[in-house]
Design a protein around this motif. Structure first.
Motif, PDB file in Angstrom:
ATOM      1  N   ASP A 133      -3.635  -6.127   2.296  1.00  0.00           N
ATOM      2  CA  ASP A 133      -3.464  -4.663   2.215  1.00  0.00           C
ATOM      3  C   ASP A 133      -3.494  -4.127   0.780  1.00  0.00           C
ATOM      4  OD1 ASP A 133      -1.110  -6.169   1.864  1.00  0.00           O
ATOM      5  OD2 ASP A 133       0.143  -4.415   2.238  1.00  0.00           O
ATOM      6  N   LEU A 134      -3.473  -5.020  -0.200  1.00  0.00           N
ATOM      7  CA  LEU A 134      -3.452  -4.547  -1.602  1.00  0.00           C
ATOM      8  C   LEU A 134      -4.848  -4.511  -2.227  1.00  0.00           C
ATOM      9  CD1 LEU A 134      -0.352  -6.447  -3.097  1.00  0.00           C
ATOM     10  CD2 LEU A 134      -0.423  -4.196  -2.016  1.00  0.00           C
ATOM     11  N   ARG A 135      -5.843  -4.911  -1.480  1.00  0.00           N
ATOM     12  CA  ARG A 135      -7.193  -5.105  -2.022  1.00  0.00           C
ATOM     13  C   ARG A 135      -7.729  -3.922  -2.842  1.00  0.00           C
ATOM     14  NH1 ARG A 135     -12.098  -7.951   1.075  1.00  0.00           N
ATOM     15  NH2 ARG A 135     -13.721  -7.453  -0.419  1.00  0.00           N
ATOM     16  N   ASP A 136      -7.481  -2.704  -2.379  1.00  0.00           N
ATOM     17  CA  ASP A 136      -8.054  -1.535  -3.063  1.00  0.00           C
ATOM     18  C   ASP A 136      -7.078  -0.861  -4.023  1.00  0.00           C
ATOM     19  OD1 ASP A 136     -10.478  -1.830  -1.703  1.00  0.00           O
ATOM     20  OD2 ASP A 136      -9.594  -0.884   0.076  1.00  0.00           O
ATOM     21  N   ARG A 137      -5.966  -1.525  -4.297  1.00  0.00           N
ATOM     22  CA  ARG A 137      -4.950  -0.902  -5.171  1.00  0.00           C
ATOM     23  C   ARG A 137      -5.281  -1.133  -6.649  1.00  0.00           C
ATOM     24  NH1 ARG A 137       0.213  -0.716  -2.515  1.00  0.00           N
ATOM     25  NH2 ARG A 137       1.172  -0.407  -4.555  1.00  0.00           N
ATOM     26  N   THR A 138      -4.739  -0.268  -7.495  1.00  0.00           N
ATOM     27  CA  THR A 138      -4.836  -0.524  -8.939  1.00  0.00           C
ATOM     28  C   THR A 138      -3.704  -1.476  -9.310  1.00  0.00           C
ATOM     29  OG1 THR A 138      -3.364   1.317  -9.485  1.00  0.00           O
ATOM     30  CG2 THR A 138      -5.723   1.801  -9.421  1.00  0.00           C
ATOM     31  N   ILE A 139      -3.951  -2.307 -10.312  1.00  0.00           N
ATOM     32  CA  ILE A 139      -2.932  -3.277 -10.746  1.00  0.00           C
ATOM     33  C   ILE A 139      -1.681  -2.526 -11.224  1.00  0.00           C
ATOM     34  CG2 ILE A 139      -2.385  -5.063 -12.468  1.00  0.00           C
ATOM     35  CD1 ILE A 139      -4.418  -6.064 -10.424  1.00  0.00           C
ATOM     36  N   GLY A 140      -1.916  -1.391 -11.904  1.00  0.00           N
ATOM     37  CA  GLY A 140      -0.804  -0.624 -12.463  1.00  0.00           C
ATOM     38  C   GLY A 140       0.162  -0.091 -11.420  1.00  0.00           C
ATOM     39  N   SER A 141      -0.281   0.024 -10.156  1.00  0.00           N
ATOM     40  CA  SER A 141       0.588   0.577  -9.116  1.00  0.00           C
ATOM     41  C   SER A 141       1.398  -0.517  -8.409  1.00  0.00           C
ATOM     42  CB  SER A 141      -0.255   1.331  -8.071  1.00  0.00           C
ATOM     43  OG  SER A 141      -1.012   0.411  -7.301  1.00  0.00           O
ATOM     44  N   LEU A 142       1.212  -1.785  -8.832  1.00  0.00           N
ATOM     45  CA  LEU A 142       1.871  -2.891  -8.113  1.00  0.00           C
ATOM     46  C   LEU A 142       3.201  -3.279  -8.750  1.00  0.00           C
ATOM     47  CD1 LEU A 142      -1.190  -5.296  -7.650  1.00  0.00           C
ATOM     48  CD2 LEU A 142      -0.407  -3.493  -6.094  1.00  0.00           C
ATOM     49  N   SER A 143       4.086  -3.849  -7.924  1.00  0.00           N
ATOM     50  CA  SER A 143       5.346  -4.395  -8.442  1.00  0.00           C
ATOM     51  C   SER A 143       5.064  -5.745  -9.117  1.00  0.00           C
ATOM     52  CB  SER A 143       6.322  -4.615  -7.277  1.00  0.00           C
ATOM     53  OG  SER A 143       5.856  -5.672  -6.460  1.00  0.00           O
ATOM     54  N   GLY A 144       6.040  -6.261  -9.835  1.00  0.00           N
ATOM     55  CA  GLY A 144       5.889  -7.563 -10.489  1.00  0.00           C
ATOM     56  C   GLY A 144       5.555  -8.664  -9.490  1.00  0.00           C
ATOM     57  N   GLY A 145       6.221  -8.625  -8.350  1.00  0.00           N
ATOM     58  CA  GLY A 145       5.973  -9.639  -7.315  1.00  0.00           C
ATOM     59  C   GLY A 145       4.563  -9.533  -6.760  1.00  0.00           C
ATOM     60  N   GLN A 146       4.099  -8.300  -6.559  1.00  0.00           N
ATOM     61  CA  GLN A 146       2.733  -8.109  -6.043  1.00  0.00           C
ATOM     62  C   GLN A 146       1.695  -8.595  -7.063  1.00  0.00           C
ATOM     63  OE1 GLN A 146       3.237  -3.913  -5.197  1.00  0.00           O
ATOM     64  NE2 GLN A 146       3.213  -4.279  -2.988  1.00  0.00           N
TER      65      GLN A 146
END
Ligand SMILES: Nc1ncnc2c1ncn2[C@@H]1O[C@H](COP(=O)(O)OP(=O)(O)OP(=O)(O)O)[C@@H](O)[C@H]1O
Ligand SMILES: [Mg+2]
Length: 279
Positions: A133-146
């Protein structure tokens, strides 16, 4: 096979060696867990096996490291990287793309993976790490764990023969940590991937690693099959390495009963032992 022979390494401009007379062997398809206090040399060991030492980190290097027959001192870093995938302790220094998908794509394209195979590898890696589900996300919007999971997926997608992970669950909750170790087990058992993982969660390490190495002040304090290393529970504790509670429990029961009982590393084993004892 990974063979470290009498390795002593001192970082440039440092006086004290970060690793001293390290010898260890991990067979093809082996699973080695590495533990030890802060500054023990765990990351340095991974850097040596990945070839980053001596190719990216200069210093005084004595002894030898070979991975599947390639001497890391004499082999170029790109060549070693075809065999060995590394997930860094600091994942943010590893991730270079602004988007999750691009991060996986970058490695796959760099490795010259055929165009038609790229989406297959990408989907498989994202699914296995549980971040489809994270495929299209920007890295900057992710948590440390993600971000940690993205770093793991981008290396898993390359299907290296040897996988090195430096505290890959540091940012993860217990459930995700277990998921990462289950994935390592699957790669290890089904694809024969050789795994070396540095991990502070001793319970996971003991459950999943066949072999353990305990580092302290640049030296190997103990190494061997996991159960035999756990026999040194008290000395390990003195180094700040806690044993799993089931291991402590099995030791206490063993001592109370005055009988040698096998060292337990999993709750089911301790349960079975207690049932045998109260029968
Ligand atoms: N790039 C470097 N340059 C100089 N010294 C370094 C470098 N990286 C690590 N060291 C030193 O080498 C020793 C071992 O460090 P290393 O990072 O391998 O330990 P570690 O067991 O991974 O610790 P931690 O649990 O904190 O991650 C330490 O004394 C550290 O200060
Ligand atoms: Mg470290």
């Amino acid at each position: 096979m990974i063979e470290v022979k009498d390795l002593t390494f001192t970082y440039k401009d440092e006086k004290k060696p970060a690793l001293q007379n390290i010898s260890l062997t991990v067979p093809d398809g082996g699973f080695l867990g590495v533990i030890g206090p802060a500054g023990a040399g765990k990351t340095t060991l991974i850097r040596a096996v990945s070839g980053m030492i001596p190719h990216l980190f200069p210093g005084d290097f004595y002894g030898s490291v070979s991975v599947n027959g390639l001497d890391t001192f004499e082999t170029s870093l790109p060549e070693i990287s075809r065999l060995v995938g590394t997930v860094f302790q600091d994942v943010d220094s590893q991730i270079i793309s602004p988007m999750v998908e691009d991060e996986l794509l970058y490695g796959l394209e760099n490795f010259g993976i055929p165009r038609e195979e790229i989406p297959v590898r990408m989907e498989e890696a994202l699914r296995k790490v549980g971040i489809a589900d994270l495929r299209d996300r920007t890295i900057g919007s992710l948590s440390g764990g993600q971000r940690q999971k993205v770093a793991i997926a981008s290396i898993v997608a390359l299907r290296p023969q040897v996988l090195l992970l430096d505290e890959p669950t540091g940012e993860l909750d217990p459930q995700s940590s277990r998921q990462v170790f289950s994935l390592l087990k699957e790669l290890n058992e089904e694809q024969g991937t050789t795994v070396i993982v540095i991990e502070q969660k001793i319970m996971l390490l003991c459950e999943f690693s066949a072999q353990l190495a305990v580092l302290n002040q640049g030296r190997i304090a103990w190494q061997g099959d996991t159960r035999s290393v756990l026999l040194h529970a008290e000395e390990l504790l003195a180094l700040g390495v806690n044993c799993p509670r089931v291991t402590t429990l099995s030791r206490i029961l063993s001592a109370r009963l005055g009988e040698e009982q096998p060292v337990c590393t999993r709750p089911e084993e301790a349960e079975a032992m207690i049932r045998r004892l109260i029968r």
